[in-house]
Design a protein around this motif. Sequence first.
Motif, PDB file in Angstrom:
ATOM      1  N   ALA A 176       6.059  -9.851 -24.779  1.00 31.00           N
ATOM      2  CA  ALA A 176       5.972  -8.765 -23.689  1.00 31.00           C
ATOM      3  C   ALA A 176       5.878  -7.284 -24.221  1.00 31.00           C
ATOM      4  N   THR A 177       5.456  -6.383 -23.614  1.00 27.64           N
ATOM      5  CA  THR A 177       5.234  -4.996 -23.977  1.00 27.64           C
ATOM      6  C   THR A 177       6.752  -4.432 -24.189  1.00 27.64           C
ATOM      7  N   TRP A 178       7.615  -4.538 -23.206  1.00 22.84           N
ATOM      8  CA  TRP A 178       8.590  -3.941 -23.200  1.00 22.84           C
ATOM      9  C   TRP A 178       9.736  -5.070 -22.972  1.00 22.84           C
ATOM     10  N   VAL A 179      11.152  -4.761 -23.785  1.00 23.73           N
ATOM     11  CA  VAL A 179      11.988  -5.775 -23.832  1.00 23.73           C
ATOM     12  C   VAL A 179      13.257  -4.890 -23.571  1.00 23.73           C
ATOM     13  N   VAL A 180      14.105  -5.634 -22.476  1.00 18.75           N
ATOM     14  CA  VAL A 180      15.332  -5.051 -21.899  1.00 18.75           C
ATOM     15  C   VAL A 180      16.419  -6.191 -22.537  1.00 18.75           C
ATOM     16  N   PRO A 181      17.239  -5.641 -23.426  1.00 16.32           N
ATOM     17  CA  PRO A 181      18.393  -6.579 -23.596  1.00 16.32           C
ATOM     18  C   PRO A 181      19.424  -6.488 -22.499  1.00 16.32           C
ATOM     19  N   SER A 182      19.725  -7.495 -22.014  1.00 17.30           N
ATOM     20  CA  SER A 182      20.660  -7.766 -20.722  1.00 17.30           C
ATOM     21  C   SER A 182      21.479  -8.748 -20.950  1.00 17.30           C
ATOM     22  N   ALA A 183      22.151  -9.172 -19.989  1.00 14.92           N
ATOM     23  CA  ALA A 183      23.022 -10.501 -19.604  1.00 14.92           C
ATOM     24  C   ALA A 183      24.208 -10.169 -20.619  1.00 14.92           C
ATOM     25  N   LEU A 230      19.027  -3.465 -30.218  1.00 17.39           N
ATOM     26  CA  LEU A 230      17.866  -2.702 -30.248  1.00 17.39           C
ATOM     27  C   LEU A 230      17.560  -1.975 -31.872  1.00 17.39           C
ATOM     28  N   ASP A 231      18.650  -1.808 -32.333  1.00 20.64           N
ATOM     29  CA  ASP A 231      18.521  -1.240 -33.853  1.00 20.64           C
ATOM     30  C   ASP A 231      17.851  -2.483 -34.623  1.00 20.64           C
ATOM     31  N   GLN A 232      18.540  -3.836 -34.521  1.00 18.35           N
ATOM     32  CA  GLN A 232      18.150  -5.118 -35.043  1.00 18.35           C
ATOM     33  C   GLN A 232      16.496  -5.253 -34.822  1.00 18.35           C
ATOM     34  N   MET A 233      16.038  -4.925 -33.554  1.00 23.28           N
ATOM     35  CA  MET A 233      14.657  -5.105 -33.234  1.00 23.28           C
ATOM     36  C   MET A 233      13.758  -4.001 -33.845  1.00 23.28           C
ATOM     37  N   ARG A 234      14.322  -2.852 -33.892  1.00 21.26           N
ATOM     38  CA  ARG A 234      13.397  -1.728 -34.873  1.00 21.26           C
ATOM     39  C   ARG A 234      13.451  -2.007 -36.186  1.00 21.26           C
ATOM     40  N   ARG A 235      14.567  -2.784 -36.777  1.00 15.84           N
ATOM     41  CA  ARG A 235      14.266  -3.220 -38.304  1.00 15.84           C
ATOM     42  C   ARG A 235      13.588  -4.126 -38.490  1.00 15.84           C
ATOM     43  N   HIS A 236      13.224  -4.904 -37.417  1.00  9.83           N
ATOM     44  CA  HIS A 236      12.207  -6.072 -37.609  1.00  9.83           C
ATOM     45  C   HIS A 236      10.642  -5.667 -36.966  1.00  9.83           C
ATOM     46  N   GLY A 237      10.651  -4.361 -36.793  1.00  5.93           N
ATOM     47  CA  GLY A 237       9.227  -4.007 -36.543  1.00  5.93           C
ATOM     48  C   GLY A 237       8.918  -3.822 -34.934  1.00  5.93           C
ATOM     49  N   HIS A 238       9.986  -4.192 -34.159  1.00  2.79           N
ATOM     50  CA  HIS A 238       9.739  -3.907 -32.559  1.00  2.79           C
ATOM     51  C   HIS A 238      10.330  -2.832 -32.169  1.00  2.79           C
ATOM     52  N   ASP A 239       9.651  -1.619 -31.628  1.00  2.00           N
ATOM     53  CA  ASP A 239      10.130  -0.414 -31.265  1.00  2.00           C
ATOM     54  C   ASP A 239       9.936  -0.197 -29.877  1.00  2.00           C
ATOM     55  N   ARG A 240       9.944  -1.342 -28.939  1.00  2.00           N
ATOM     56  CA  ARG A 240       9.744  -1.150 -27.449  1.00  2.00           C
ATOM     57  C   ARG A 240      10.801  -1.662 -26.782  1.00  2.00           C
ATOM     58  N   GLY A 241      11.774  -1.756 -27.308  1.00  2.00           N
ATOM     59  CA  GLY A 241      13.279  -1.826 -26.664  1.00  2.00           C
ATOM     60  C   GLY A 241      13.560  -0.813 -25.890  1.00  2.00           C
ATOM     61  N   MET A 242      14.208  -1.323 -24.619  1.00  2.00           N
ATOM     62  CA  MET A 242      14.603  -0.212 -23.630  1.00  2.00           C
ATOM     63  C   MET A 242      16.106  -0.524 -23.493  1.00  2.00           C
ATOM     64  N   LEU A 269       7.136   1.219 -13.967  1.00  2.00           N
ATOM     65  CA  LEU A 269       5.963   0.807 -14.719  1.00  2.00           C
ATOM     66  C   LEU A 269       4.861   0.473 -13.802  1.00  2.00           C
ATOM     67  N   THR A 270       3.713   0.563 -14.639  1.00  2.00           N
ATOM     68  CA  THR A 270       2.272   0.177 -14.041  1.00  2.00           C
ATOM     69  C   THR A 270       1.764  -0.590 -14.784  1.00  2.00           C
ATOM     70  N   GLY A 271       1.611  -1.857 -14.839  1.00  2.00           N
ATOM     71  CA  GLY A 271       1.265  -2.895 -15.823  1.00  2.00           C
ATOM     72  C   GLY A 271       2.155  -2.624 -16.852  1.00  2.00           C
ATOM     73  N   SER A 272       1.472  -2.597 -18.257  1.00  2.00           N
ATOM     74  CA  SER A 272       2.473  -2.158 -19.488  1.00  2.00           C
ATOM     75  C   SER A 272       2.502  -0.642 -19.723  1.00  2.00           C
ATOM     76  N   GLN A 273       2.332   0.191 -18.822  1.00  2.00           N
ATOM     77  CA  GLN A 273       2.484   1.563 -19.049  1.00  2.00           C
ATOM     78  C   GLN A 273       3.841   1.791 -18.420  1.00  2.00           C
ATOM     79  N   LEU A 274       4.659   2.639 -19.228  1.00  2.00           N
ATOM     80  CA  LEU A 274       6.163   3.008 -18.963  1.00  2.00           C
ATOM     81  C   LEU A 274       5.755   4.384 -18.318  1.00  2.00           C
ATOM     82  N   ASN A 275       6.141   4.628 -17.137  1.00  2.00           N
ATOM     83  CA  ASN A 275       5.781   5.904 -16.513  1.00  2.00           C
ATOM     84  C   ASN A 275       6.891   6.665 -16.709  1.00  2.00           C
ATOM     85  N   SER A 276       8.065   6.112 -16.574  1.00  2.00           N
ATOM     86  CA  SER A 276       9.478   7.097 -16.706  1.00  2.00           C
ATOM     87  C   SER A 276      10.436   6.111 -16.959  1.00  2.00           C
TER      88      SER A 276
END
Length: 516
Positions: A217-224, A255-267, A277-284
């Motif tokens: 996915a373009t964006w990832v939201v850690p949850s649960a 999110l810090d672990q994601m960034r250290r492994h090269g993924h910077d699109r965590g929310m 969102l509009t498709g993969s575009q994060l508007n806000s």
Amino acid sequence: MQVTSVGHAGFRIDTRAGSILCDPWVNPAYFGSWFPFPDNSGLDWAALGDVDYLYVSHLHKDHFDPDTLRTYVNKDATVLLPDYPVPDLRRALEELGFYRFFETTDSVRHDISGPKGELGVMIIALRAPADGPIGDSGLVVDDGETVAFNMNDARPVDLDVLAADFGHIDVHMLQFSGAIWYPMVYDMPARAKEAFGIQKRQRQMDRCRQYIAQVGATWVVPSAGPPCFLDTELRHLNDDHGDPANIFPDQMVFLDQMRRHGHDRGMLMMPGSTADLTGSQLNSLTHPLPDAEVEAIFTTGKADYIAAYAERMAPVLAAEKAGWAPAEGEPLLEPLRARFEPIMLQSDQICDGIGYPVELRLGRETVVIDFPKRVVREPIPDEKFRYGFEIAPELVRTVLRDAEPDWVNTIFLSTRFTAWRVGGYNEYLYTFFKCLTDERVAYADGWFAEAHDDSASITMDGYEFQRRCPHLKADLSKFGVVEGKTLTCNLHGWQWNLETGRCLTTKGHELRSRVL
């Protein structure tokens, strides 16, 4: 599409074709041990609950909150129902007043035409005994513009269906933190417990990153997760004191672990945060508090935030404890015998899989669940055990009083107990404790039986037919009744023509049978 976090695994997904409320959880769960983190009790739940669709992933109490569902969620909402073998979730929602159900088929895309437009949905239902209390699931939503995959804490095996039916996933919500009692409750040396905790903390985050890579996915939201522990005696379980062995890291850690492994699109989302969102575009991405205050809740100000949260929720926790059964009362041997022995007599695979007597220390009383002999009894002098639990008697009296079908979803997830074992984890043992109804144990025992032998047959009244019911895998040698050429499984009343194998109750579910 607008995705609003309502806390923990909960989201409200607003689309052009309608709104969906997912897993709303507010009230403390598991004997008052778990609270949502951060606090979501101040959200406008009446507004959040005014939705077109409701999705409850499974019956764990940090996903299924009956008080919130009863009080705030629109009863005219259509429930998007996972395809589970045991109907406990539907029954529980019906008891709360929900009456509109869209029954999905596992891992099949459905295009629902509602009054506001067409919505594509898929529920990936996990149905092994190890999944939740006989079930866990994830939801995919496609409004024709944006695709969201709310995996919450499910662990799907096959994710190829996502690309085949939805193409690219735009936003992926999933669990990263612990949701278990291991290793904290185990009686083991401190150094070993620390080593196991460090290992588990990393493995659960590694698993999450593997899912992220698979879904793409373009964006990832850690949850649960993580849960928040507000009771004084459990406060040490919060990851707010720099303990590398703590299995409950929060969103900022992951999110810090994601960034250290090269993924910077965590929310980072907290209750009340909304992503447009509009498709993969994060508007806000907007939060209910200034960004600096949100970040402080997860970092420098976390311990103070939890302390203030605990003070606010002290009356709620006190009310929860006041509802427990008294610790003192009649001996527990006979009530446990009445509860467990009928289940043990129906569960050969599970009892044989456990293989040993299990010790229950309940205050001043000790009770033995003798799985090989299918009895509950007093201990024998100097008896040794491979598995054991020490549980406060008030917790056991409460689940017995309430006829709880699942000790895993009540006592064990509370972490208000101590366990010990010789050897490895025994899946059969915890499956037994979550399957304390005829339906659940029949399905679970059948699951294990089929995993080892799919060809067992029995003979009865001039017919030979498969031993396991095609519906929920009940043992037909125990639940089957033959009248003429008709076989009835008394677990649910389903019937088959023994001469043809045709199911007389519904389409499909043919029975392998022959006339002797």
